[in-house]
Each structure stands twice: as structure tokens, then as C-alpha cells.
Design an enzyme around this catalytic site. Structure first.
Site, PDB file in Angstrom:
ATOM      1  N   ASP A 136      -1.935  32.917 -13.441  1.00  0.00           N
ATOM      2  CA  ASP A 136      -1.609  32.883 -12.163  1.00  0.00           C
ATOM      3  C   ASP A 136      -2.573  32.632 -11.529  1.00  0.00           C
ATOM      4  OD1 ASP A 136       0.522  33.518 -11.930  1.00  0.00           O
ATOM      5  OD2 ASP A 136       0.711  35.598 -12.273  1.00  0.00           O
ATOM      6  N   LYS A 137      -3.681  33.182 -10.029  1.00  0.00           N
ATOM      7  CA  LYS A 137      -5.028  32.736  -9.615  1.00  0.00           C
ATOM      8  C   LYS A 137      -5.671  34.341 -10.691  1.00  0.00           C
ATOM      9  CE  LYS A 137      -7.570  32.827  -5.334  1.00  0.00           C
ATOM     10  NZ  LYS A 137      -7.628  33.873  -3.966  1.00  0.00           N
TER      11      LYS A 137
END
Length: 329
Positions: A136-137
Site C-alpha cells: 500500500d502507498k
């Protein structure tokens, strides 16, 4: 660069034909077709269901690596943990998106890889050159990049049979107290499309879902006992899996407001892919790496936890004993 294949047996779909020839999943063939890289007798293939006849010539072009980002945007300091002709292991910084998507406007990890001129696999299409798995970011830590198509195929298979995996560090609100395994069906949250959900937590049970399983162990409580450093190991790789599983037991990763964290709003999600293991796709050797925690998470840990305890519980041998694992034997 072009690969050529001659068709000897008729009435076979082109995606099936290429999947068998290249020994890769059909969805990767779909990416190649979508990006106009597959040809039948010199004409672009439009869909995976096109039927082949005896004598057809199928060709595949290697895509050209291009980035739409400006060079100044791509001058990022990303640590290389390991590199050889087949694989590349990076320590992904927080706030960096792995690959492009319609909603992504900023430079991605794939853009950086192209800018740096790395040789990358092309099996997952133009947007995901070399990407075997993702983070995830806001999640930081270990990520493996495939530099050849053969490496990509073999590493993808290892993700499926779990001979490749990661151990994560996370800081959570509250306490876990003891080792815990969470198994559930996960689905897209019907009330918020940005989230996933444990089906046991919603009334609507007929949503499309996939099985998920995670193991969690407590490592150290914070000085004021209202937080805990934990480790997590995944047996499946679903979107937001760690975050969903913790939310389902009313625990939240520090900084994860999407899944219910109610504390400070100036922190990123305190989740880091810390240990990674896999079998080298060329040599067959078992590989194991520890990937350093970033300064923001390390500073938060040092401010809220006993440093001597942290030094002990973040040793790889300690974590592996907690899970009673044999992944690296």
C-alpha cells in the site's frame, strides 16, 4: 525484441496458447494483448478469445519502458537491498505508490525503475513492469522486483504456494497480549469502496469474497501500555489484509484512519514489511533479508517504547521463534 511462436494445432484460444507456451497466467497474457503487444500473422490481436488455426504465426513485442514523469520528480532516494541479473529487492519508502492507476497522479515506483534504466520483466503489462507483489502507498519495506520474465513467472508461483512471503512490523492501539490467528472471507466493503471488510462484520453475506489468513504475535508494549509493537505473517495476500484483520478484533494500526484509528492525525500508517524470504528463481537458493525500518517509524518507536526491549524483539531470530517458523531452514 520479439518472440515468435508457430501454431501446429488449431482451434485454441490465443490466451490459452500463450499461457501454455510461456508458462504464465492468462491475466498476464491479457495485459500484453491490452497493450497491443500480441500479433497474429503480423496483425494486432484484439482479444484473448481469438481462435488460432494451424499455420498461424504468433508474435509478442517487448514494450518500451517510458515514463510520463519529469526527471526531477523521479530523483528519489530508494535503497537497494539486493540486486542480481534476475531480481531486485528494494526498501520502498512510505507515501510511494507502487504502480500506475487511473487515480494516481504522482510518480510511482515503476516510474522510478524505468527512469533508473533497470531491466524489468514485462509479463504484467506496461503499468506494472517487474512488479510481482505490491505494498500500500503508506506501507514501507521489502518489495521484490523481477528483472526477467522467467524470474517473474517463478516468483509469482512462489507467492501462490507460499514459498515466498514477508513478516511485517506494525504498531497498534491497545494490546494484543497473545499470539492470534485470524481467518475469514474478505470482500469489498459495501458501504465504502475504498475499504475491504471481514464478512463476519457485515450483515450482507453474499458479497464476492476470498479466503484470508494472518498470524499476529505481540512483541513489546509501549511505555504507557496503550500501544503495542506486533509482528504479522500472512498466509494469503489480500488487499489491506493486515488492516482488515486487526479492525475485525477492534485493533488499528497507528495512523490508519481509514480502518478506524482515532489518535494523532499527523502520522502515516505504522506498517513495515520487515523480513522477506523466497527461493532464488535461477539458483534455487533460499534467500532471506531484513529491511531497515524508516526514520519516521523508528523515531516513533524510540519515543514510546523501551529501546533495549526494541533491540531484542526486532532481531530476526526472535521474530521467527515467535512464529515457530521453518521458512529459512
Amino acid at each position: 525484441m520479439k518472440q515468435l511462436f508457430q501454431v501446429y494445432h488449431p482451434n485454441k484460444r490465443i490466451d490459452t496458447f500463450l499461457s501454455q507456451k510461456l508458462e504464465i497466467p492468462k491475466n498476464q497474457i491479457t495485459h500484453l494483448i491490452k497493450n497491443s503487444l500480441v500479433f497474429i500473422n503480423g496483425k494486432p490481436c484484439k482479444k484473448g478469445g481469438e481462435a488460432l488455426i494451424a499455420g498461424d504465426e504468433v508474435s509478442i513485442l517487448e514494450p518500451v519502458l517510458q515514463s510520463s514523469s519529469k526527471p526531477s520528480q523521479l530523483d528519489m532516494n530508494i535503497s537497494i537491498i539486493y540486486e542480481d541479473p534476475q531480481v531486485l529487492i528494494l526498501n520502498k519508502p512510505p507515501f510511494l505508490v507502487v504502480h500506475d492507476a487511473p487515480s494516481v497522479k504522482e510518480p510511482t515506483l515503476v516510474d522510478w525503475l524505468k527512469f533508473k534504466g533497470f531491466s524489468l520483466s514485462t509479463l504484467s503489462g506496461e503499468e506494472r513492469f517487474g512488479i510481482v507483489h505490491r505494498l500500500d502507498k503508506e506501507t514501507s519495506g521489502a518489495i521484490v522486483i523481477a528483472k526477467t520474465n522467467d524470474a517473474h513467472t517463478k516468483l509469482s508461483a512462489q507467492l501462490q504456494n507460499r514459498t515466498m512471503g514477508r513478516y511485517y512490523l506494525a504498531i497498534i492501539d491497545g494490546r494484543l497480549l497473545q499470539k492470534k490467528t485470524i481467518e475469514c472471507e474478505m470482500a469489498r466493503n459495501p458501504n465504502n469502496r475504498l475499504k475491504m471488510v471481514n464478512l463476519d462484520r457485515v450483515r450482507q453475506k453474499n458479497l464476492p469474497s476470498r479466503y484470508s489468513k494472518s498470524d499476529f504475535v505481540p512483541l513489546a508494549p509501549s511505555n504507557n501500555l496503550n500501544m503495542e509493537l506486533i509482528a504479522a505473517k500472512l498466509s494469503t495476500g489480500r488487499t489491506h489484509q493486515i488492516r482488515v484483520h486487526l479492525e475485525s478484533i477492534s485493533r488499528h494500526i497507528i495512523g490508519d484512519e481509514l480502518y478506524g484509528y482515532k489518535g494523532r492525525n499527523d502520522l502515516r500508517i505504522m506498517l513495515h514489511a520487515y523480513l522477506i524470504y523466497f527461493i532464488h528463481p535461477h539458483t534455487g537458493k533460499k534467500m532471506f533479508f531484513k529491511v531497515p525500518v524508516f526514520d519516521d517509524m523508528l523515531e516513533f518507536l524510540n519515543q514510546n517504547f523501551d529501546k533495549a526491549v526494541l533491540d531484542e524483539v526486532t532481531k530476526e531470530d526472535f521474530i521467527l521463534r515467535c512464529f515457530d517458523t521453518h521458512d529459512f531452514n
